[in-house]
Design an enzyme around this catalytic site. Structure first.
Site, PDB file in Angstrom:
ATOM      1  N   CYS A  87     -19.608  32.174  24.543  1.00 11.14           N
ATOM      2  CA  CYS A  87     -19.897  32.064  25.977  1.00 11.14           C
ATOM      3  C   CYS A  87     -19.753  33.428  26.662  1.00 11.14           C
ATOM      4  O   CYS A  87     -20.445  34.366  26.297  1.00 11.14           O
ATOM      5  CB  CYS A  87     -19.047  30.979  26.622  1.00 11.14           C
ATOM      6  SG  CYS A  87     -19.652  30.468  28.255  1.00 11.14           S
ATOM      7  N   HIS A 104     -21.323  26.599  23.590  1.00  6.76           N
ATOM      8  CA  HIS A 104     -19.940  26.296  23.215  1.00  6.76           C
ATOM      9  C   HIS A 104     -19.926  25.466  21.926  1.00  6.76           C
ATOM     10  O   HIS A 104     -20.141  24.251  21.986  1.00  6.76           O
ATOM     11  CB  HIS A 104     -19.252  25.490  24.323  1.00  6.76           C
ATOM     12  CG  HIS A 104     -18.955  26.266  25.554  1.00  6.76           C
ATOM     13  ND1 HIS A 104     -17.772  26.944  25.741  1.00  6.76           N
ATOM     14  CD2 HIS A 104     -19.693  26.474  26.675  1.00  6.76           C
ATOM     15  CE1 HIS A 104     -17.778  27.538  26.921  1.00  6.76           C
ATOM     16  NE2 HIS A 104     -18.938  27.274  27.508  1.00  6.76           N
ATOM     17  N   GLU A 141     -17.365  24.445  20.345  1.00  7.45           N
ATOM     18  CA  GLU A 141     -16.266  23.475  20.420  1.00  7.45           C
ATOM     19  C   GLU A 141     -16.635  22.244  21.240  1.00  7.45           C
ATOM     20  O   GLU A 141     -15.930  21.236  21.180  1.00  7.45           O
ATOM     21  CB  GLU A 141     -15.006  24.134  20.988  1.00  7.45           C
ATOM     22  CG  GLU A 141     -15.072  24.496  22.450  1.00  7.45           C
ATOM     23  CD  GLU A 141     -15.809  25.793  22.736  1.00  7.45           C
ATOM     24  OE1 GLU A 141     -15.900  26.173  23.910  1.00  7.45           O
ATOM     25  OE2 GLU A 141     -16.305  26.433  21.781  1.00  7.45           O
TER      26      GLU A 141
END
Length: 211
Positions: free
Chosen positions: A82, A191, A193
């Site tokens: 990011c 992202h 995650e």
């Protein structure tokens, strides 16, 4: 193996650490750390970033983490996420902010008049799922379908001045670079995650990637 997740006050650290812990071998140490010495000792480094670029760059420097991050970029597998990806470039329009200058290029804001294929105006920030096209082969893409969906939250994006840096793009009114790589550095605007199985696969590849 020790994985350091750099804590300089500007990252989505808990989500990143939990994602890596989920797929890492039990013998792997996953450490969220604001200690430069721990980053220097780590085998692999993850560099998240969240929020405004000026704040991220200021925090990186005031916490004393910049030199440890630069050392990691030179010497070991390094994964930026990011705003962490944006910080690798020379300059950002957000706050007229100099970056780390690792990669040539600028970070620019989505135009407010951007539209999709139907002519509908696209929202800024881009928030939600979008498909990523793998523009060239890379070990970090192993086992991940070309066109897999990843999760985005961003108003700014990197524009490399060297085309071979780009390894992934998405379409948001136009083709946008969302993954870059060179040598031991891999970085994504999206992202992992927050990107379900595809994101976990990317972190899994990072644990075994030997550039």
């Amino acid at each position: 193996m020790k994985i350091a997740i750099v804590d300089y006050g500007s990252g989505n650290l808990r989500s990143v650490s939990k994602a890596i812990e989920k797929i890492a071998p039990i013998s792997t140490q996953v450490l969220v750390t604001g200690d430069p010495e721990e980053v220097l000792k780590a085998d692999r480094v993850v560099f998240p970033g969240q929020g405004a670029m000026p704040d991220c760059m200021k925090n990186l420097r005031t916490t004393g983490m910049e030199e440890a991050v630069r050392d990691a970029i030179r010497n070991k597998p390094f994964f930026a996420v990011c705003v962490g990806e944006q910080m690798l470039f020379e300059h950002s329009e957000e706050g007229d902010t100099p970056g780390l200058g690792i990669f040539p290029g600028d970070v620019v804001r989505f135009a407010s008049d951007r539209v999709d294929q139907t002519g509908a105006r696209l929202k800024v920030p881009q928030m939600g799922w979008n498909q990523v096209t793998q523009t060239r082969e890379h070990p970090m893409w192993n086992g991940i379908t070309n066109g897999a969906w990843f999760y985005f939250v961003h108003s700014y994006y990197a524009k490399p001045t060297e085309a071979d840096l780009t390894v992934g793009t998405t379409f948001y009114g136009e083709e946008v670079t969302v993954a870059v790589a060179r040598d031991n550095v891999f970085a994504t605007q999206f992202h992992p995650e927050k990107s379900a199985a595809a994101g976990l696969a990317l972190y899994q590849n990072f644990l075994t990637w030997n550039p």
